[in-house]
Design an enzyme around this catalytic site. Structure first.
Site, PDB file in Angstrom:
ATOM      1  N   HIS A   1     -26.092 -38.428 -22.073  1.00 45.94           N
ATOM      2  CA  HIS A   1     -27.070 -38.440 -23.161  1.00 45.94           C
ATOM      3  C   HIS A   1     -27.413 -37.034 -23.670  1.00 45.94           C
ATOM      4  O   HIS A   1     -28.052 -36.891 -24.706  1.00 45.94           O
ATOM      5  CB  HIS A   1     -28.338 -39.198 -22.745  1.00 45.94           C
ATOM      6  CG  HIS A   1     -29.211 -38.485 -21.757  1.00 45.94           C
ATOM      7  ND1 HIS A   1     -29.163 -38.721 -20.400  1.00 45.94           N
ATOM      8  CD2 HIS A   1     -30.172 -37.542 -21.932  1.00 45.94           C
ATOM      9  CE1 HIS A   1     -30.057 -37.970 -19.787  1.00 45.94           C
ATOM     10  NE2 HIS A   1     -30.684 -37.247 -20.693  1.00 45.94           N
TER      11      HIS A   1
ATOM     12  N   ASP B   1     -23.796 -42.440 -17.497  1.00 42.68           N
ATOM     13  CA  ASP B   1     -24.521 -41.249 -17.957  1.00 42.68           C
ATOM     14  C   ASP B   1     -23.954 -39.952 -17.369  1.00 42.68           C
ATOM     15  O   ASP B   1     -24.691 -39.019 -17.064  1.00 42.68           O
ATOM     16  CB  ASP B   1     -26.018 -41.366 -17.638  1.00 42.68           C
ATOM     17  CG  ASP B   1     -26.862 -40.466 -18.545  1.00 42.68           C
ATOM     18  OD1 ASP B   1     -26.328 -39.992 -19.564  1.00 42.68           O
ATOM     19  OD2 ASP B   1     -28.036 -40.220 -18.209  1.00 42.68           O
TER      20      ASP B   1
ATOM     21  N   SER C   1     -32.290 -32.680 -17.863  1.00 45.09           N
ATOM     22  CA  SER C   1     -31.198 -33.652 -17.781  1.00 45.09           C
ATOM     23  C   SER C   1     -29.859 -32.951 -17.623  1.00 45.09           C
ATOM     24  O   SER C   1     -29.526 -32.028 -18.374  1.00 45.09           O
ATOM     25  CB  SER C   1     -31.168 -34.522 -19.037  1.00 45.09           C
ATOM     26  OG  SER C   1     -32.325 -35.315 -19.110  1.00 45.09           O
TER      27      SER C   1
END
Length: 417
Positions: free
Chosen positions: A162, A193, A272
């Site tokens: 993402h 992911d 992230s």
């Protein structure tokens, strides 16, 4: 007849001296036996030494005066020496012992030598941070910023899908020393992911990869990344839980499944793709998701609930992407029901003929209640946990068929995509 007392003791006529043998005293006025009508005279002896004190000598205003220059010069030199000595002593005292209060009491314990603070142990948190930071990067993509970590000397970097899903030719990374480099997308797996990018720079220092199957709840961890664009940030916490199953994704977009490592290390937007590291400086997870009280992604912030993809899973998927251009997804060969709270466990909607579940004897309508001793609440748990394992892994399952409970062993496989 003459009074003999008065004759002998009467004072002499006015103006005449008092005889030395006269019976007269100086305090006659206070004599209670004296005739109050007799004349009296008080005689006080003269002060010793004759006259008053000698007059002070008067200085001659025209006399030559002595020069004060030598005196002033001596005072100046003395002041400079005293100031220099005081400053030196003050500096030495401040460096070695710290400042004292006005009462002269020494505050605090004696300070350690500077070298003891600078040379921190490699296994301390500071030592681990110093070791790992050069391998952590900030990933910059149009409209997004995230993190990643170097896994090979020739520039391969693992990050979250993402983070780079909007990636283009303007993707770049920056390192902890401030240097930057262009990056290109190697491949991505949206549902897990995980993504891999390649940095146009050689001679990089890769991280050490740990074993996420060997960690335990309570282990200390460090999270690295660029939360809210604050690059080179390190936060500390512990492993809060293992195999925390999570389903996430935007409405209409890709649904992602995680059997995650839960940690209370502070993680925010921008973390992230960054590494979650154990006390030995080994990466055990990829920071990916947070839980927040905010109602929108913009309002989301750390509340001590962060989740990382186990590194064993991320390493396997990244290897597939580098070697084959895409990741192999692990499956059980069945479709499950999700989003229902009427049944505890993962109900199988359908089973693929000759697939792993069918080969193990499972049928549509069966409810899997445990997978490798993990209790399943719903279908999401089954999907997330299955994808944690590598294809070819044999896992025990417990399932319910009607009112009966049974067990089976399922050999997981890679999907056909």
């Amino acid at each position: 007849m003459t009074d003999g007392w008065n004759a002998r003791n009467a004072p002499p006529p006015s103006g005449q001296p008092v005889p030395q043998n006269a019976n007269w005293w100086s305090d006659a006025l206070a004599d209670p036996w004296r005739d109050p009508y007799a004349p009296a005279q008080v005689v006080l002896p003269p002060p010793p030494g004759g006259g008053g004190p000698a007059p002070e000598p008067v200085a001659d205003p025209d006399a030559p005066r002595r020069s004060l220059t030598p005196v002033l010069l001596i005072c100046l030199i003395t002041a400079l020496l005293a100031g220099g000595l005081g400053g030196t002593l003050g500096f030495v005292f401040a460096v070695r012992g710290g400042l004292a209060n006005t009462s002269g009491s020494r505050l605090g314990a004696p300070q350690a030598e500077p070298s003891a603070a600078v040379n921190r142990a490699p296994d301390s948190l500071a030592g681990v941070a110093k070791k790992v930071l050069p391998s952590v990067v900030t990933v910059r993509v149009t409209g997004a910023i995230g993190s990643g970590f170097v896994v090979s000397a020739d520039g391969y970097v693992i990050t979250n899908d993402h983070v780079v899903e909007t990636g283009n030719d303007n993707m770049s990374v920056s390192f902890s020393d401030g240097s930057t480099a262009k990056a290109t997308l190697v491949g991505r797996d949206p549902e897990s992911d995980i993504a891999v990018i390649k940095v146009a720079k050689s001679g990089l220092t890769p991280v050490a990869l740990g074993n996420s199957d060997a960690i335990a709840v309570g282990d200390p961890v460090l999270a690295f990344g660029s939360p809210l664009a604050l690059v080179n940030t390190v936060t500390a916490g512990i492993v809060s839980a293992l195999d925390r199953t999570i389903q996430s994704g935007d409405p209409g977009g890709t649904t992602r499944y995680y059997a995650a490592i839960q940690t209370d290390a502070a993680v925010n937007q921008g973390n992230s793709g960054g590494p979650l590291v154990n006390a030995a400086g080994q990466v055990i997870g990829v920071n990916s998701v947070i839980r927040s009280l905010g109602t929108t992604e913009t309002d989301a912030g750390n509340i001590g609930l962060a989740f990382a993809i186990p590194i064993n899973q991320a390493k396997r998927l990244a290897g597939d992407i580098i070697d084959h251009g895409k990741a192999r997804r692990t499956v059980i060969g069945a479709e499950v029901v999700t989003g229902t709270a009427t049944v505890t466990g993962a109900r199988l909607r359908s089973v693929e003929p000759a697939g792993p579940a069918a080969t193990a004897g499972l049928k549509a309508g069966d409810v899997i209640t445990k997978l490798d001793n993990h209790v399943l609440e719903d279908g999401t748990d089954l999907i997330a946990l299955v994808r944690k394992y590598a294809p070819g892994t044999v896992v025990p399952v417990e399932y319910r068929r009607g009112s009966k409970t049974a067990t089976a062993s399922v050999t997981l496989v890679a999907d056909s995509n």
